[in-house]
Design a protein around this motif. Sequence first.
Motif: not given
Length: 331
Positions: A62-75
Amino acid sequence: MRAVVARRYGSPEVLTVEDVPVPVPGPCQVQVRVRAAAVNPADLRTLSGVLRELTPLTFPHVPGSDFAGTVTAVGPDVTRFAVGDEVFGVGLPRATAAMAAMLSTPPSLTTGAMAEYAVFEADTPALARRPVALVPEHAAGLPIPGLTALAVLREGGFEAGERVLVSGAAGGVGGALVPLLAAAGVHVIATALPEDDDHVRGLGAAELVDYRTLDTATETLRRHPDGVDAVVNLALPEPELGRVVKPGGRLLNVAFPSPDPADFARADLTVRTVYGTARPGDLDLLAARAVAGGLPDTTGRRYPLEEAPRAYSDLVHTHVRGKLVVLVDPR
């Protein structure tokens, strides 16, 4: 989840949009619901296989490097981010860990941002919180161009009043570099097509050279017979541009492949290849500049996730102004 997927090396034509498992965060990792992701030439360079000996991909990829989003889970062991945090940044494919170490410490790795969900390392300076005033598509287009522009500024040591030729100014990195140079009082001479004139001047360029109809070096020396203080090359490497630099000047290269300094027959010319790096606070600085209007949104075209393969094809086969951004979750 839906994601852009490659099952072998190749051109953008090998990319499809498929259902794949949602990635789960491990220790010191966060899962992000991606809102927007930017298309980058480096994605296609890795996919082409030209770097396979150094960074062999694992398929499906799966390609793709630059992003913006919402944290949905943390390890486990994540303290920097929490579920619900709005974030943006850049991660490189896990197969490119050696290259990612050049971007940031610790390295910023991802399962691929061209997907509804992606996992990123939590503790890297290549991830940051997104201010509410910075819309996701603008934030997604900032990291690699902005971090590269900051690296160029640091390497170049530019001073107010200097004349700097920026080759390829209408592209993604130019959209960050030209405003930052102009804000520093640099006189920017930009190469671009006439249809990009308003765009590049709006970024802060003082002059434009039409590289399609004019020889860039000859035209630059016609206007500035004593030469310029520096050249920043964001397009194809052009050793010929070295002749427009004043004695003792510098040529900074961002384009791939890197030129060999031996190609320049001048001992008084400093030639450097510059790589984007993420220092602590760099993304916060870029976000603040963007919110204040100092780094305008240069999104040229927007695509839904299902049309992301076409976005990569357009990057190769069409004239691109600014950034191409995929709206993964346009809510």
